[in-house]
Design an enzyme around this catalytic site. Sequence first.
Site, short mmCIF file in Angstrom:
data_model
loop_
_atom_site.label_atom_id
_atom_site.label_comp_id
_atom_site.label_asym_id
_atom_site.label_seq_id
_atom_site.Cartn_x
_atom_site.Cartn_y
_atom_site.Cartn_z
N ASP A 156 -1.97 6.48 -4.03
CA ASP A 156 -0.88 5.73 -3.40
C ASP A 156 -0.49 4.56 -4.32
O ASP A 156 -1.11 4.35 -5.36
CB ASP A 156 -1.27 5.31 -1.97
CG ASP A 156 -2.24 4.15 -1.92
OD1 ASP A 156 -3.04 4.01 -2.86
OD2 ASP A 156 -2.21 3.39 -0.94
N ASP A 165 -0.87 1.38 -4.48
CA ASP A 165 -1.84 0.35 -4.88
C ASP A 165 -3.22 0.95 -5.16
O ASP A 165 -4.21 0.22 -5.30
CB ASP A 165 -1.90 -0.81 -3.88
CG ASP A 165 -2.57 -0.43 -2.57
OD1 ASP A 165 -2.40 0.72 -2.14
OD2 ASP A 165 -3.26 -1.28 -1.99
N ASP A 196 -5.66 2.71 -3.79
CA ASP A 196 -6.92 2.70 -3.03
C ASP A 196 -7.12 3.99 -2.25
O ASP A 196 -8.13 4.16 -1.59
CB ASP A 196 -7.03 1.46 -2.12
CG ASP A 196 -5.90 1.35 -1.14
OD1 ASP A 196 -4.99 2.20 -1.16
OD2 ASP A 196 -5.92 0.39 -0.34
N SER A 214 0.82 -1.20 0.00
CA SER A 214 0.00 0.00 0.00
C SER A 214 0.87 1.26 0.00
O SER A 214 1.73 1.42 -0.85
CB SER A 214 -0.96 -0.05 1.19
OG SER A 214 -1.95 0.93 1.06
MG MG Z 1 -3.14 1.65 -0.47
#
Ligand code: MG
Length: 457
Positions: free
Chosen positions: A247, A249, A251, A104
């Site tokens: 970010d 990834d 999300d 993340s």
């Molecule tokens: Mg993330």
Amino acid sequence: MAYEGLMVGVSGVRGRVGEALTPEIIAKFAAGFGAWALARSGGKTLIVVGRDSRVSGPMFQPVVHAALQSVGCDVLDVGMVPTPTVQLAVEHHHAAGGLAITASHNPIEWNALKFIGPSGLFLDAAEGAEMRQIVEGNIPRATWDKLGTVAQDKDAAREHIEKILALPFLDVDGIRKKEFRVALDCVRGAGGVFMPVLLELLGCKLATINMEPDGRFPHSPEPIAENLGELKKLVVDSHCDIGMAVDPDVDRLALVSEEGIAIGEDYTLALAAKLVLRHRKGVIVTNLSTSRIIDDIAREAGTRVIRAPVGEVNVATRMRSEKAPIGGEGNGGVILSELHLGRDAPVGAALILQLLLEEGKPLSKIIAAYPRYVIVKDKLDRPAAPLDAVYEALKRAFPDAEADTQDGLRLTWPDRWVHIRPSGTEPIVRVIAEAPTAAAAQQLVRDCRQPVEALGR
Ligand code: MG
């Protein structure tokens, strides 16, 4: 079993590559997850696997495949994609579960596995505990004739984008006609191959930085205001209507106004909710550490905010039980129920563009209509004694506050709040306060520090 330096949470396991996080650890958890998913899937064997752009991702990917095959799972690899794309692919393929290889927003040296259940939600506390029991016991392996297979799916990102563009209240033609100028920073994460495609389909004219998805993050990858200096400059230099940062990834989404000001990641969910509540009825679900700007948005829409413990899955499961159309976290994590119950920066971006279209005024003017709050965050060493005594003392000290004890202690007044909770992954206690001024927020933090420190002595 102790894993030195490894952070084992409810729905993920993370560590620094080359230290706690090794291929052996990844293999153990991936196999344990696969065995857990098989045991409860009623005959399903498919596990969706995706990864972000981290340098260590291609090393861990075949390890995850082999571990899953070794317990009899069939792997559908969706390649380098946002984490919400993995979640959607699990639902789309009616898979037994999914694994995202991503740390993340954590710095470059980290990586992690995130565990996704058959509904496309991250594992909750009970599921995570069940799975860890398998990891720490004897993982049942498949014999040679029961080994799983590996297949690729190159369509997962396209399907995710199509689902967003098909949302009933998204006026794709209207947004296209506006030709919004969008500055975009994907921090060399998985968003670099996803966000430009979505935004160009929405007719946006892009000014981009950090789009090469090679995981070599040029700045700290968490999309908080202090990391968005380059994007703020790009918005101003390129005369953009808005700046967007995601970010690694994809999300979490943070916004920069047309004036080049990072408006704070709490406003992403607030603005998305403002838009969605015009088109859908229901409550907003968020966590206990999210800005009260969301309460102002809810009041304006004639609804209310329900607060869940910190952790994406806690918000997502509460959204499901409350039938909330919109929810998420103040860190830029927007969850739109009718797409799926996971934080999704791409859908957040589309909702914000729809809001700009409907409002017909600049982002800075939309924001100006709301009160500003200041959030102050602090952390303390975790005392050995239980924190319950601290919570009781604070409740007594502030009898006028509304107390919520779902997750640590949150004290709420009409225009301010403070949340004290032990971290799930580090030996610290977090104290977060929000008030109309920085001085008032800092005072709340000081008021709560003292009894925690006294307990530590
Ligand atoms: Mg993330």
